[in-house]
Enzyme design. Structure first.
Site, PDB file in Angstrom:
ATOM      1  N   GLY A 227      82.811  25.896 140.750  1.00 20.94           N
ATOM      2  CA  GLY A 227      83.323  25.357 139.492  1.00 20.94           C
ATOM      3  C   GLY A 227      84.538  26.078 138.938  1.00 20.94           C
ATOM      4  N   PRO A 269      82.706  28.265 145.743  1.00 17.39           N
ATOM      5  CA  PRO A 269      84.007  27.776 145.277  1.00 17.39           C
ATOM      6  C   PRO A 269      84.553  26.681 146.186  1.00 17.39           C
ATOM      7  CG  PRO A 269      84.284  29.821 146.485  1.00 17.39           C
ATOM      8  CD  PRO A 269      82.795  29.572 146.419  1.00 17.39           C
ATOM      9  N   GLY A 270      85.084  25.635 145.576  1.00 18.27           N
ATOM     10  CA  GLY A 270      85.778  24.604 146.341  1.00 18.27           C
ATOM     11  C   GLY A 270      87.228  24.587 145.903  1.00 18.27           C
ATOM     12  N   ARG A 307      92.706  11.271 141.207  1.00 18.33           N
ATOM     13  CA  ARG A 307      92.286  12.145 140.103  1.00 18.33           C
ATOM     14  C   ARG A 307      92.872  11.729 138.750  1.00 18.33           C
ATOM     15  NH1 ARG A 307      92.907  17.009 139.615  1.00 18.33           N
ATOM     16  NH2 ARG A 307      90.801  17.487 138.910  1.00 18.33           N
ATOM     17  N   TYR A 311      90.028  10.808 136.150  1.00 14.38           N
ATOM     18  CA  TYR A 311      89.749  11.862 135.154  1.00 14.38           C
ATOM     19  C   TYR A 311      90.910  12.092 134.202  1.00 14.38           C
ATOM     20  CZ  TYR A 311      86.922  13.276 139.253  1.00 14.38           C
ATOM     21  OH  TYR A 311      86.112  13.309 140.348  1.00 14.38           O
ATOM     22  N   CYS A 337      96.922  -2.535 144.030  1.00 15.74           N
ATOM     23  CA  CYS A 337      96.826  -3.648 143.106  1.00 15.74           C
ATOM     24  C   CYS A 337      95.760  -3.357 142.049  1.00 15.74           C
ATOM     25  CB  CYS A 337      96.475  -4.891 143.925  1.00 15.74           C
ATOM     26  SG  CYS A 337      96.793  -6.371 143.026  1.00 15.74           S
ATOM     27  N   GLU A 338      96.023  -2.371 141.221  1.00 15.52           N
ATOM     28  CA  GLU A 338      95.147  -1.989 140.103  1.00 15.52           C
ATOM     29  C   GLU A 338      96.079  -1.481 139.009  1.00 15.52           C
ATOM     30  OE1 GLU A 338      91.709  -1.673 139.657  1.00 15.52           O
ATOM     31  OE2 GLU A 338      91.207  -2.419 141.654  1.00 15.52           O
ATOM     32  N   TYR A 366      89.924  17.709 146.419  1.00 17.34           N
ATOM     33  CA  TYR A 366      89.538  16.388 145.933  1.00 17.34           C
ATOM     34  C   TYR A 366      90.720  15.417 145.962  1.00 17.34           C
ATOM     35  CZ  TYR A 366      85.766  19.414 144.467  1.00 17.34           C
ATOM     36  OH  TYR A 366      84.763  20.350 144.469  1.00 17.34           O
TER      37      TYR A 366
END
Ligand code: LLP
Length: 409
Positions: A227, A269-270, A307, A311, A337-338, A366
């Site tokens: 985290g 940890p990532g 991301r 978020y 197409c969004e 990510y």
């Protein structure tokens, strides 16, 4: 590490422009030196004799990165059998992999058992099922410490709203179920969320988890999860990693002294290890204006880096072909197409022309890991830079890849 020369952005010794020239666009580029440096910093701030850093490979599972971190001495936190498979492929020994999955099926547990992977049990249901499948074996427990923290609501994994882990008020039931199947609880685990830049909420969870330790007599480790955040936006201050390391090490040292037994300390940890090592390079093909806006259209989109839409996450965006020019305000968008397909809105960036290379920074965690084939768009290639070498570590997908798993006759 990125640098600027002749008004162009460099990643290591390579300019972003030449990387796109050589490998095509769009392109994920990772800097090996940054990953090694982050791993060493984190290892060195933990002043505790028995420590394991389990790389949370959900952040980025490119095998070249897995191998690099294995060589540094990392262990693995895996969230799915697929991640276990990749970690084994990258050469991690089974006893260096810890599995923390959610809503895990019996078939998945059978695979993990066959591979001799220790499992963090996430629910009473899983505990009971695992006990029936593998009585007399070792387990670890994922505890929801009833407190959470994260850079966005979607990234908080502790507290009553979270679907993860066993609850603090289930300890008696956990003990009864494990005793019934003679399961040995050798580890405790908590992970409270992702993108934490302040040690305080993390330490709160540390205290909550340490409160559970006396319940289980055969523990060998406590795993406080991952985290640890990195600063993405200019106004974000980095986590004071030294202070964090001191606080965690001394808290755990004091705890073990009072408890009378030295336990292993584990972290997962990532983002901290790989986020800042990664850049998504993409070429601008369209500059379009209306009465309100200037849209910069690039050959990528939310299918490569989701991301911002997901978020509202900030990523620094640099015009890598002309780093310092006249600052203009842009909305940078992709090909999907969004209407949420943006990398940023209303951002001042050095004047962008069609054909320029844009660098989306801090995209190593990510980024590719959350990419998709939405709109039947192939995924980009990945390159690892190590010293004077730029090595292709994943080829660009092709149209054939879009058909690979379809049954067409
Ligand atoms: N351990 C467990 C059990 C986890 O679920 C996670 C992340 C980690 C460790 C590593 O967390 P990190 O050190 O990377 O923060 N997609 C989101 C992040 C989701 C994280 C999910 N779990 C993002 O792009 O911000």
């Amino acid at each position: 590490m990125t640098s600027i020369r002749d008004n162009r952005l460099y990643i290591g010794v390579f300019s972003a422009d030449e990387l796109l020239e050589r490998f095509g666009s769009p392109l994920y580029v990772y800097d090996a030196a940054t990953i090694r440096e982050r791993f060493r910093v984190l290892r060195d701030v933990l002043i505790f004799p028995d420590t394991d850093l389990h790389y949370a490979c959900k952040a980025n599972t490119n095998v070249a990165i897995l191998r690099l971190l294995r060589e540094e001495g990392a262990c693995i936190d895996a969230v799915s059998p697929g991640e276990v498979y990749l970690a084994l492929y990258a050469g991690f020994a089974p006893d260096r992999i810890l599995f923390t999955g959610n809503n895990v099926t019996d078939e998945e547990m059978a695979y993990l058992l066959a591979q001799r992977i220790l499992i963090n049990i996430d629910s009473l249901s899983q505990l009971e099922r695992y006990g029936r499948m593998a009585p007399g074996t070792d387990i670890s427990l994922r505890i929801n410490p009833d407190t959470g923290s994260g850079h966005h609501d979607h990234c908080i994994t502790g507290g009553p709203d979270s679907k993860f882990g066993l609850c603090l008020d289930q300890l008696d039931e956990i003990r009864a179920l494990s005793d019934r199947s003679k399961l040995q609880v050798v580890g405790l685990h908590a992970h409270v969320g992702s993108g934490i830049l302040d040690a305080e909420p993390f330490m709160k969870a540390v205290d909550a988890l340490l409160g559970v330790v006396p319940y289980f007599a055969h523990l060998t480790f406590v795993d406080f999860g991952g985290g640890f955040g990195v600063p993405y936006a200019p106004d974000e201050r980095p986590l004071d990693i030294r202070d964090f390391g001191d606080r965690l090490s001394s808290r755990f040292r004091d705890f073990c002294a009072a408890y009378g037994r030295l336990l292993r300390l584990k972290l997962e940890p990532g983002r901290y290890l790989v986020a800042e090592a990664g850049t998504l390079l993409t070429r601008c093909n369209t500059v379009k204006t209306n009465r309100l806006k200037t849209f910069v259209g690039v050959d990528s989109g939310l299918h490569h880096l989701i991301r911002y839409p997901l978020y509202n996450a900030y990523h620094e965006i640099v015009n890598a072909s002309c780093v310092s020019g006249e600052l203009l305000v842009y909305d940078v968008c992709g090909q999907i197409c969004e209407s949420s397909d943006f990398f940023t809105r209303n951002r001042s960036i050095s004047c962008i022309r069609e054909g320029d290379t844009l660098a989306i920074l801090n995209a190593g965690a990510y980024g590719f890991a959350m990419s998709s084939n939405y709109n039947s768009r192939p995924r980009p290639a990945e390159v690892l830079i190590d010293g004077d070498k730029a090595q292709l570590v994943r080829r660009r997908e092709t149209f054939e890849d879009l058909l690979r798993s379809q049954i067409t006759d």
